[in-house]
Design an enzyme around this catalytic site. Sequence first.
Site, PDB file in Angstrom:
ATOM      1  N   CYS A   3      49.346  44.750  38.860  1.00  0.00           N
ATOM      2  CA  CYS A   3      47.800  45.084  38.111  1.00  0.00           C
ATOM      3  C   CYS A   3      48.007  45.713  36.823  1.00  0.00           C
ATOM      4  O   CYS A   3      48.004  46.982  37.770  1.00  0.00           O
ATOM      5  CB  CYS A   3      46.749  44.619  38.837  1.00  0.00           C
ATOM      6  SG  CYS A   3      47.208  42.821  38.860  1.00  0.00           S
ATOM      7  N   HIS A   4      48.081  45.639  36.036  1.00  0.00           N
ATOM      8  CA  HIS A   4      47.177  47.169  34.869  1.00  0.00           C
ATOM      9  C   HIS A   4      45.700  47.574  35.258  1.00  0.00           C
ATOM     10  O   HIS A   4      45.012  46.688  36.026  1.00  0.00           O
ATOM     11  CB  HIS A   4      47.671  46.729  33.839  1.00  0.00           C
ATOM     12  CG  HIS A   4      49.121  46.070  32.896  1.00  0.00           C
ATOM     13  ND1 HIS A   4      49.120  45.103  33.512  1.00  0.00           N
ATOM     14  CD2 HIS A   4      50.147  47.546  32.672  1.00  0.00           C
ATOM     15  CE1 HIS A   4      50.865  45.167  32.524  1.00  0.00           C
ATOM     16  NE2 HIS A   4      50.210  46.089  32.697  1.00  0.00           N
ATOM     17  N   MET A  46      42.965  38.325  37.619  1.00  0.00           N
ATOM     18  CA  MET A  46      43.558  38.752  39.118  1.00  0.00           C
ATOM     19  C   MET A  46      42.144  39.030  39.042  1.00  0.00           C
ATOM     20  O   MET A  46      42.043  39.153  40.248  1.00  0.00           O
ATOM     21  CB  MET A  46      44.751  39.793  38.946  1.00  0.00           C
ATOM     22  CG  MET A  46      45.647  38.957  38.568  1.00  0.00           C
ATOM     23  SD  MET A  46      46.119  37.371  39.506  1.00  0.00           S
ATOM     24  CE  MET A  46      45.493  38.577  41.456  1.00  0.00           C
ATOM     25  N   GLU A  47      41.071  39.942  38.139  1.00  0.00           N
ATOM     26  CA  GLU A  47      40.022  40.629  38.493  1.00  0.00           C
ATOM     27  C   GLU A  47      38.771  39.292  39.163  1.00  0.00           C
ATOM     28  O   GLU A  47      38.238  40.070  39.451  1.00  0.00           O
ATOM     29  CB  GLU A  47      40.048  40.792  36.773  1.00  0.00           C
ATOM     30  CG  GLU A  47      40.243  42.945  37.210  1.00  0.00           C
ATOM     31  CD  GLU A  47      42.033  42.283  36.649  1.00  0.00           C
ATOM     32  OE1 GLU A  47      42.839  43.434  36.528  1.00  0.00           O
ATOM     33  OE2 GLU A  47      42.035  41.336  36.249  1.00  0.00           O
ATOM     34  N   ASP A  94      31.644  38.181  55.905  1.00  0.00           N
ATOM     35  CA  ASP A  94      31.111  38.940  56.786  1.00  0.00           C
ATOM     36  C   ASP A  94      30.213  38.840  57.694  1.00  0.00           C
ATOM     37  O   ASP A  94      29.686  39.915  58.593  1.00  0.00           O
ATOM     38  CB  ASP A  94      31.720  40.413  56.703  1.00  0.00           C
ATOM     39  CG  ASP A  94      31.686  41.484  56.472  1.00  0.00           C
ATOM     40  OD1 ASP A  94      32.332  41.804  58.231  1.00  0.00           O
ATOM     41  OD2 ASP A  94      30.742  42.923  56.823  1.00  0.00           O
TER      42      ASP A  94
END
Length: 156
Positions: free
Chosen positions: A76-77, A111-112, A126
Amino acid sequence: MFSHIDSQGNPSMVDVSDKAITRRVARARSIVVLNDAIMQHLQGQDIQTKKGPVFQTAIIAGTMAAKRTSDLIPLCHPLGLDSCKLTITAQGNEVIIECTTALEAKTGVEMEALVGASVAALTVYDMCKAFSHDIVIKETRLLDKTGGKNDFHQTS
């Protein structure tokens, strides 16, 4: 040919040097299913735990993750996001997390958005696992993206 494979079959970052800079926006969603034992801790718009407010913490974690996507996903960039917005709402026993990322660049931000939504979902897990491990992250998906070569809009 896959875009992340060079002519010799080796992994390679996509060369975006000839692409035009455009406004790019992506929105992703993760859904976390919590049981009644966890949902009874919902007060107003957040779940309160000894670790702190779950949704507020997940928003911070998702934002931090989105900004570091290139450190997590090979090839990924690295991108300097102009915007990263996470919203978290409870609907019944489902926690709906949406992450919207935006920038002006030569490559997209889906993707971000996906990483931001995913890490926010993991943070909900969590922070709630002390109440119960009966938690399911049932879905993470891209809802839409604009800018660049192809736009995408989830139809269902």
